[in-house]
Scaffold this motif. Structure first.
Motif, PDB file in Angstrom:
ATOM      1  N   PHE A   1       0.823  -1.218   0.000  1.00 27.26           N
ATOM      2  CA  PHE A   1       0.000   0.000   0.000  1.00 27.26           C
ATOM      3  C   PHE A   1       0.852   1.262   0.000  1.00 27.26           C
ATOM      4  CE2 PHE A   1      -2.244   3.357   2.393  1.00 27.26           C
ATOM      5  CZ  PHE A   1      -3.324   3.542   1.539  1.00 27.26           C
ATOM      6  N   PHE A   2       1.908   1.283   0.820  1.00 23.44           N
ATOM      7  CA  PHE A   2       2.780   2.452   0.899  1.00 23.44           C
ATOM      8  C   PHE A   2       3.459   2.720  -0.444  1.00 23.44           C
ATOM      9  CE2 PHE A   2       6.800   4.590   1.819  1.00 23.44           C
ATOM     10  CZ  PHE A   2       6.369   5.628   2.635  1.00 23.44           C
ATOM     11  N   GLU A   3       3.952   1.665  -1.098  1.00 27.13           N
ATOM     12  CA  GLU A   3       4.616   1.820  -2.391  1.00 27.13           C
ATOM     13  C   GLU A   3       3.637   2.241  -3.474  1.00 27.13           C
ATOM     14  OE1 GLU A   3       6.244  -2.080  -2.617  1.00 27.13           O
ATOM     15  OE2 GLU A   3       8.268  -1.416  -2.059  1.00 27.13           O
ATOM     16  N   GLN A   4       2.401   1.776  -3.383  1.00 26.70           N
ATOM     17  CA  GLN A   4       1.409   2.204  -4.361  1.00 26.70           C
ATOM     18  C   GLN A   4       1.133   3.699  -4.240  1.00 26.70           C
ATOM     19  OE1 GLN A   4      -2.032  -0.339  -3.922  1.00 26.70           O
ATOM     20  NE2 GLN A   4      -1.179  -1.909  -5.273  1.00 26.70           N
ATOM     21  N   LEU A   5       1.269   4.216  -3.034  1.00 25.89           N
ATOM     22  CA  LEU A   5       1.080   5.654  -2.842  1.00 25.89           C
ATOM     23  C   LEU A   5       2.285   6.461  -3.302  1.00 25.89           C
ATOM     24  CD1 LEU A   5      -0.673   6.029   0.636  1.00 25.89           C
ATOM     25  CD2 LEU A   5      -1.645   6.480  -1.625  1.00 25.89           C
ATOM     26  N   PHE A   6       3.489   6.018  -2.954  1.00 27.55           N
ATOM     27  CA  PHE A   6       4.697   6.812  -3.187  1.00 27.55           C
ATOM     28  C   PHE A   6       5.653   6.200  -4.216  1.00 27.55           C
ATOM     29  CE2 PHE A   6       3.236   7.894   1.098  1.00 27.55           C
ATOM     30  CZ  PHE A   6       3.134   9.278   0.990  1.00 27.55           C
ATOM     31  N   GLY A   7       5.344   5.025  -4.736  1.00 23.25           N
ATOM     32  CA  GLY A   7       6.156   4.426  -5.783  1.00 23.25           C
ATOM     33  C   GLY A   7       7.365   3.669  -5.267  1.00 23.25           C
ATOM     34  N   GLY A   8       8.032   3.019  -6.205  1.00 28.74           N
ATOM     35  CA  GLY A   8       9.232   2.270  -5.860  1.00 28.74           C
ATOM     36  C   GLY A   8      10.485   3.120  -5.874  1.00 28.74           C
ATOM     37  N   GLY A   9      10.346   4.401  -6.259  1.00 29.85           N
ATOM     38  CA  GLY A   9      11.489   5.306  -6.284  1.00 29.85           C
ATOM     39  C   GLY A   9      12.344   5.128  -7.522  1.00 29.85           C
ATOM     40  N   PHE A  10      13.347   5.960  -7.632  1.00 25.29           N
ATOM     41  CA  PHE A  10      14.270   5.882  -8.767  1.00 25.29           C
ATOM     42  C   PHE A  10      15.034   4.563  -8.708  1.00 25.29           C
ATOM     43  CE2 PHE A  10      14.663  10.801  -8.835  1.00 25.29           C
ATOM     44  CZ  PHE A  10      13.414  10.875  -9.421  1.00 25.29           C
ATOM     45  N   GLY A  11      15.206   3.945  -9.857  1.00 25.42           N
ATOM     46  CA  GLY A  11      15.863   2.654  -9.940  1.00 25.42           C
ATOM     47  C   GLY A  11      14.887   1.500 -10.005  1.00 25.42           C
TER      48      GLY A  11
END
Length: 400
Positions: A264-274
């Motif tokens: 859920f957290f990653e769906q909100l803020f993404g996996g980031g650069f890379g």
């Protein structure tokens, strides 16, 4: 002086690789700040704030185990930030009445001439599309606002029109159509914009069946136009021939699947650069087999994977800013800036679907520059309108 730098940057973006001119933008912005003795209005920096937040978010949540991937992704976002900030500084500190379109028109012609020469020489191979989107964006504005004879205006835009014929580019046609409507102020009126959308959709529905059938590998413009909807629609890759024919749709589908696999957290803020897009299996791409991609043609799904739903919201807000910021308080002297801002905004919003918009390696940087320039001019207009209202209010109170 600054309006000439706008034209110079347009030419530099066309002639130099993006890795070089993006690095040059850092000292150039520093030079502008030095000229201003560090006294830069926050309103001149405001257009780039969403891009800055996207950059910081991608770094904070980035894959530090893959520094190369993190650095490459960060470069794309940083370049977008630098380009729009350079344009905003020029726009904010260029007087609204300055005839900037004059020098920009000649720069646009030079950029298109370079593209025509490259096309005739066959640079980049058969699949290369030599077209300058910044010149296409400015062409209708040059024809309408350039202070010169009709023959001079058509002379200035003729190389750009030739690039459309040589490149057979669907995106090029779309950009030109959007820019033409922008010069007519369509995007400043909700009622007129609605009527035009209805008319365009109706015309497209009528003409679509008349276009030639698309054949995989065919390069005819009519065939590519007919395949446009299928090409950006989701493709799950179960049929390899269909997957390659509609590669953009396959990338977008796999990006969505990758995002759905996040917590859920990653769906909100993404996996980031890379963070890459998983293709589910090894697929032949370019010169070899790959199982993941760093970017998708559809920039919204790239941002979704790397920056999540929050990032997509920021990204859309960044590009749609003119539609949010334009108010009735902006005077008639800023009407050209408003038309240019909404036009370039819509071009970036739509081109993001097919060629990543401002996150493209270099094709859309000229448009992003013009976008930043127009946003800076609008910020200047809003500040001046506010100051005039304060003066008028003070004068009325004094008179009373």
């Amino acid at each position: 002086m600054l309006q000439r730098q706008l034209a110079l940057l347009m030419v530099v973006f066309a002639l130099l690789p993006s890795t070089i001119y993006s690095a040059l933008l850092v000292p150039w912005i520093g030079f502008i700040l030095l000229l201003r003795r560090g006294q830069v209005s926050p309103y001149a920096l405001k257009p780039a704030y969403p891009a800055l937040l996207l950059l910081l978010q991608g770094i904070v949540f980035g894959e530090f185990s893959d520094l190369v991937g993190l650095g490459k992704d960060g470069w794309y976002y940083l370049k977008m930030l630098l380009v729009v900030q350079a344009g905003a500084l020029i726009g904010y500190y260029t007087p609204l009445e300055t005839d900037w379109i004059k020098v920009s028109a000649w720069a646009a012609m030079l950029v298109s001439i370079d593209q025509v020469v490259q096309a005739l020489l066959g640079a980049g191979g058969d699949n290369a599309r030599h077209i300058a989107f910044v010149s296409l964006t400015l062409t209708p504005f040059i024809l309408k606002y350039y202070r010169g004879s009709l023959w001079t205006r058509w002379f200035l835009v003729s190389p750009t029109l030739l690039t459309i014929f040589l490149a057979q580019s669907r995106t090029g046609l779309l950009v030109m159509a959007i820019a033409y409507l922008g010069t007519r102020g369509v995007y400043l009126s909700k009622a007129r914009m609605t009527l035009w959308i209805v008319a365009i959709v109706s015309l497209a529905a009528f003409l679509f069946p008349l276009l030639p059938e698309y054949e995989y590998g065919a390069q005819t413009l009519g065939g590519k136009l007919r395949n446009s909807i299928a090409e950006i629609s989701f493709e799950d890759g179960s049929d390899r021939l269909s997957m390659y024919a509609n590669w953009r749709g396959f990338e977008a589908y796999r990006a969505l699947v990758t995002w759905q696999g996040f917590n859920f957290f990653e769906q909100l803020f993404g996996g980031g650069f890379g963070q890459n897009i998983s293709l589910g299996s090894s697929v032949y791409f370019g010169t070899g087999e790959v199982s993941e991609l760093p970017f998708a043609h559809n920039g919204y799904f790239t941002v979704l994977v790397k920056s999540g739903l929050v990032g997509v919201a920021l990204f859309v807000y960044f590009m749609a800013a003119p539609f949010i910021q334009i108010t009735a308080s902006i005077g008639s002297d800023a009407r050209l800036a408003a038309r240019l801002a909404t036009t370039s905004s819509l071009i970036l919003l739509l081109s993001t679907v097919v060629i990543s918009g401002p996150l493209n390696k270099e094709s859309m940087d000229g448009v992003t520059l013009i976008f930043g320039f127009a946003l800076g001019a609008l910020q200047r207009a809003r500040v001046l309108a506010y100051r005039h209202s304060l003066i008028a209010r003070a004068s009325s109170q004094t008179a009373a």
